[in-house]
Design a protein around this motif. Structure first.
Motif, PDB file in Angstrom:
ATOM      1  N   GLY A 137      48.384 -11.836 -13.517  1.00 14.87           N
ATOM      2  CA  GLY A 137      48.274 -10.740 -12.560  1.00 14.87           C
ATOM      3  C   GLY A 137      49.473 -10.736 -11.655  1.00 14.87           C
ATOM      4  N   ALA A 138      49.295 -10.307 -10.420  1.00 12.92           N
ATOM      5  CA  ALA A 138      50.392 -10.287  -9.470  1.00 12.92           C
ATOM      6  C   ALA A 138      50.779 -11.710  -9.086  1.00 12.92           C
ATOM      7  N   PRO A 139      52.063 -11.943  -8.767  1.00 13.43           N
ATOM      8  CA  PRO A 139      52.486 -13.288  -8.354  1.00 13.43           C
ATOM      9  C   PRO A 139      51.750 -13.757  -7.109  1.00 13.43           C
ATOM     10  N   VAL A 140      51.524 -15.055  -7.048  1.00 17.33           N
ATOM     11  CA  VAL A 140      50.809 -15.672  -5.937  1.00 17.33           C
ATOM     12  C   VAL A 140      51.804 -16.416  -5.058  1.00 17.33           C
ATOM     13  N   ALA A 141      51.563 -16.396  -3.757  1.00 16.57           N
ATOM     14  CA  ALA A 141      52.452 -17.071  -2.821  1.00 16.57           C
ATOM     15  C   ALA A 141      52.374 -18.582  -2.970  1.00 16.57           C
ATOM     16  N   HIS A 142      53.454 -19.249  -2.583  1.00 15.98           N
ATOM     17  CA  HIS A 142      53.429 -20.701  -2.495  1.00 15.98           C
ATOM     18  C   HIS A 142      52.636 -21.118  -1.268  1.00 15.98           C
ATOM     19  N   VAL A 143      52.278 -22.398  -1.223  1.00 15.15           N
ATOM     20  CA  VAL A 143      51.630 -22.986  -0.050  1.00 15.15           C
ATOM     21  C   VAL A 143      52.622 -23.961   0.573  1.00 15.15           C
ATOM     22  N   PRO A 144      52.431 -24.350   1.833  1.00 14.73           N
ATOM     23  CA  PRO A 144      53.389 -25.261   2.478  1.00 14.73           C
ATOM     24  C   PRO A 144      53.532 -26.575   1.719  1.00 14.73           C
ATOM     25  N   SER A 145      54.728 -27.116   1.701  1.00 19.54           N
ATOM     26  CA  SER A 145      55.007 -28.357   0.978  1.00 19.54           C
ATOM     27  C   SER A 145      54.505 -29.572   1.756  1.00 19.54           C
ATOM     28  N   HIS A 146      54.317 -30.659   1.019  1.00 21.18           N
ATOM     29  CA  HIS A 146      53.999 -31.975   1.581  1.00 21.18           C
ATOM     30  C   HIS A 146      52.695 -31.978   2.390  1.00 21.18           C
ATOM     31  N   VAL A 147      51.696 -31.271   1.901  1.00 25.04           N
ATOM     32  CA  VAL A 147      50.380 -31.271   2.536  1.00 25.04           C
ATOM     33  C   VAL A 147      49.412 -32.021   1.624  1.00 25.04           C
ATOM     34  N   GLY A 148      48.830 -33.093   2.128  1.00 22.07           N
ATOM     35  CA  GLY A 148      47.831 -33.834   1.366  1.00 22.07           C
ATOM     36  C   GLY A 148      46.467 -33.171   1.478  1.00 22.07           C
ATOM     37  N   PHE A 149      45.682 -33.248   0.421  1.00 25.57           N
ATOM     38  CA  PHE A 149      44.382 -32.576   0.394  1.00 25.57           C
ATOM     39  C   PHE A 149      43.217 -33.518   0.679  1.00 25.57           C
ATOM     40  N   SER A 150      43.507 -34.708   1.209  1.00 25.59           N
ATOM     41  CA  SER A 150      42.441 -35.629   1.583  1.00 25.59           C
ATOM     42  C   SER A 150      42.013 -35.351   3.019  1.00 25.59           C
ATOM     43  N   SER A 151      40.703 -35.274   3.248  1.00 17.78           N
ATOM     44  CA  SER A 151      40.177 -34.950   4.574  1.00 17.78           C
ATOM     45  C   SER A 151      38.948 -35.813   4.832  1.00 17.78           C
ATOM     46  N   PRO A 152      39.131 -37.071   5.221  1.00 14.80           N
ATOM     47  CA  PRO A 152      37.998 -37.992   5.358  1.00 14.80           C
ATOM     48  C   PRO A 152      37.135 -37.702   6.583  1.00 14.80           C
ATOM     49  N   PHE A 153      35.965 -38.310   6.577  1.00 12.53           N
ATOM     50  CA  PHE A 153      34.984 -38.187   7.655  1.00 12.53           C
ATOM     51  C   PHE A 153      34.832 -39.552   8.318  1.00 12.53           C
ATOM     52  N   SER A 154      34.817 -39.585   9.647  1.00 14.15           N
ATOM     53  CA  SER A 154      34.666 -40.838  10.370  1.00 14.15           C
ATOM     54  C   SER A 154      33.939 -40.582  11.679  1.00 14.15           C
ATOM     55  N   SER A 155      32.911 -41.384  11.959  1.00 16.02           N
ATOM     56  CA  SER A 155      32.163 -41.191  13.194  1.00 16.02           C
ATOM     57  C   SER A 155      31.551 -42.512  13.635  1.00 16.02           C
ATOM     58  N   PHE A 156      31.720 -42.841  14.937  1.00 17.36           N
ATOM     59  CA  PHE A 156      31.107 -44.032  15.524  1.00 17.36           C
ATOM     60  C   PHE A 156      30.116 -43.579  16.590  1.00 17.36           C
ATOM     61  N   ASP A 157      28.846 -43.928  16.397  1.00 18.93           N
ATOM     62  CA  ASP A 157      27.781 -43.549  17.323  1.00 18.93           C
ATOM     63  C   ASP A 157      27.187 -44.821  17.939  1.00 18.93           C
ATOM     64  N   LEU A 158      26.627 -44.684  19.133  1.00 16.49           N
ATOM     65  CA  LEU A 158      26.093 -45.845  19.832  1.00 16.49           C
ATOM     66  C   LEU A 158      24.885 -45.440  20.669  1.00 16.49           C
ATOM     67  N   ARG A 159      23.847 -46.273  20.626  1.00 16.79           N
ATOM     68  CA  ARG A 159      22.658 -46.083  21.472  1.00 16.79           C
ATOM     69  C   ARG A 159      22.488 -47.324  22.348  1.00 16.79           C
ATOM     70  N   VAL A 160      22.251 -47.104  23.651  1.00 12.17           N
ATOM     71  CA  VAL A 160      21.950 -48.164  24.608  1.00 12.17           C
ATOM     72  C   VAL A 160      20.583 -47.859  25.207  1.00 12.17           C
ATOM     73  N   ARG A 161      19.728 -48.873  25.257  1.00 17.35           N
ATOM     74  CA  ARG A 161      18.358 -48.668  25.741  1.00 17.35           C
ATOM     75  C   ARG A 161      17.974 -49.774  26.728  1.00 17.35           C
ATOM     76  N   LYS A 162      17.264 -49.385  27.762  1.00 17.47           N
ATOM     77  CA  LYS A 162      16.733 -50.330  28.739  1.00 17.47           C
ATOM     78  C   LYS A 162      15.224 -50.110  28.835  1.00 17.47           C
ATOM     79  N   VAL A 163      14.437 -51.192  28.701  1.00 20.37           N
ATOM     80  CA  VAL A 163      12.987 -51.111  28.726  1.00 20.37           C
ATOM     81  C   VAL A 163      12.482 -51.737  30.030  1.00 20.37           C
ATOM     82  N   PHE A 164      11.646 -50.986  30.736  1.00 21.80           N
ATOM     83  CA  PHE A 164      10.971 -51.485  31.938  1.00 21.80           C
ATOM     84  C   PHE A 164       9.485 -51.649  31.625  1.00 21.80           C
ATOM     85  N   ARG A 165       8.938 -52.853  31.821  1.00 18.01           N
ATOM     86  CA  ARG A 165       7.515 -53.098  31.603  1.00 18.01           C
ATOM     87  C   ARG A 165       6.770 -52.781  32.898  1.00 18.01           C
ATOM     88  N   LEU A 166       6.060 -51.669  32.925  1.00 12.11           N
ATOM     89  CA  LEU A 166       5.340 -51.269  34.132  1.00 12.11           C
ATOM     90  C   LEU A 166       3.987 -51.952  34.220  1.00 12.11           C
TER      91      LEU A 166
END
Length: 348
Positions: free
Chosen positions: A243-272
């Protein structure tokens, strides 16, 4: 619905080993294979034994056309049939430390790792997706789903999770969770003029969701775009691979896109009282504020701009290709922007 539609059928096989060693350690490994078939998917009607004058099937894999005799409106016919398949193979390994104490501190933790690969015929096998799975067939004048077998858009080759809890003095406890996932694959979207009117088709020289799998970076993709643009033009012909010619895409772009997440819970218990306690809870999500690019729909789970426009003298390069368009978690979710929440809980 096609006349041979059925309920989907899945076959699953798993084999696992588990071993304790020392006083507190437990290691396990499980292999899992899942094969799905008879999943619903849409395809364009190309042949019929109907003798009605209102439906025409030209043959040569050209879709049939049906005309409403009252309005004169013509359209194609989509059959939803039980023709899609899916494959999943995974190795799930974990290392656990049983609840233990070190002085006044009690703790336990677990490390889990998954190595997997997923293939299927469609980004959503239960919906027609406007016949997106047919676009390359339309461009090539072919039929059948075999060439649509590709990486699932949620295919995540590696996933590592660490979580644990620590019981501290004075009713405090800490529970961290860290999650890492390798990048998911992405497809390409081309304008209809690039593939002989097959709107929304991927680059036909590529299998489905090939970016970050078979095509690791934009330089490799540009090499395929050059091959596509070099095909002889055949305007007005059907089928027509080029079909019609397609445009180039920018050079030197890696297609890896990892996921990373650090979550934290802090809890304090009071005995009533003996049977009454108050818990104050604070939780932080994605504390490192890592930008996790992900989508939220079956059209583009990678969360990237994967559209490539036609090649023009004014725009020979699609400069915004593979730029982020959405992130994981949305406003408040897993892997999203750094967020905090607080809670109070009474148990009695």
């Amino acid at each position: 619905m096609g006349p041979d539609s059925h309920h989907p059928l899945f076959q699953q096989f798993s084999l696992g080993l588990q071993q304790s060693f020392g006083d507190n350690w437990l290691v396990s490994a499980d292999g899992l294979h899942v094969f799905g078939q008879r999943q619903l998917i849409g395809s364009l009607l190309r042949t019929t034994d109907s003798t009605s004058p209102y439906i025409k099937c030209p043959g040569s894999n050209v879709p049939c056309t049906i005309t409403d005799p009252l309005s004169g409106i013509s359209d194609n016919v989509t059959l939803i049939q039980s023709g899609a398949k899916s494959w999943y193979d995974g190795l799930l390994a974990s290392l656990s430390h049983r609840p233990s104490r070190m002085g006044k501190i009690g703790y336990e933790y677990n490390v889990s790792y998954t190595l997997s690969k997923t293939f299927d015929y469609s980004d959503d096998d239960q919906l027609t997706q406007n016949n997106k799975d047919e676009q390359v067939n339309l461009a090539e004048g072919t039929a059948g789903l075999r060439k649509e077998k590709g990486y699932a858009l949620t295919d995540e080759r590696h996933r590592l999770t660490f979580y644990g809890t620590a019981q501290l003095p004075y009713g405090f406890s800490v529970a961290p969770i860290y999650t890492f996932g390798s990048g998911v694959p992405a497809d390409t979207f081309l304008p209809s003029t690039a593939v002989n009117g097959a709107s929304g088709a991927r680059l036909p020289l590529l299998p489905r969701n090939a970016l970050d799998r078979e095509i690791k970076n934009s330089d490799q993709l540009n090499a395929l775009i050059d091959r596509w643009n070099a095909l002889p033009a055949c305007p007005g012909a059907y089928p027509c691979l080029a079909g019609a010619p397609v445009a180039h895409v920018p050079s030197h772009v890696g297609f890896s896109s990892p996921f990373s997440s650090f979550d934290l819970r802090v809890r304090k218990v009071f005995r009533l009282r003996d049977s009454v306690s108050l818990q104050l809870i604070g939780e932080g999500f994605n504390l490192a504020n890592q930008v996790n690019v992900r989508g939220s729909n079956t059209a583009n789970y990678a969360g990237r701009n994967i559209s490539i426009g036609p090649s023009q003298s004014s725009t020979p390069v699609q400069t915004n290709f593979y730029t982020p368009v959405s992130v994981a978690g949305g406003f408040f979710g897993s892997g999203g922007a750094r967020a905090f929440q607080f809670a109070a809980r009474i148990e009695f």
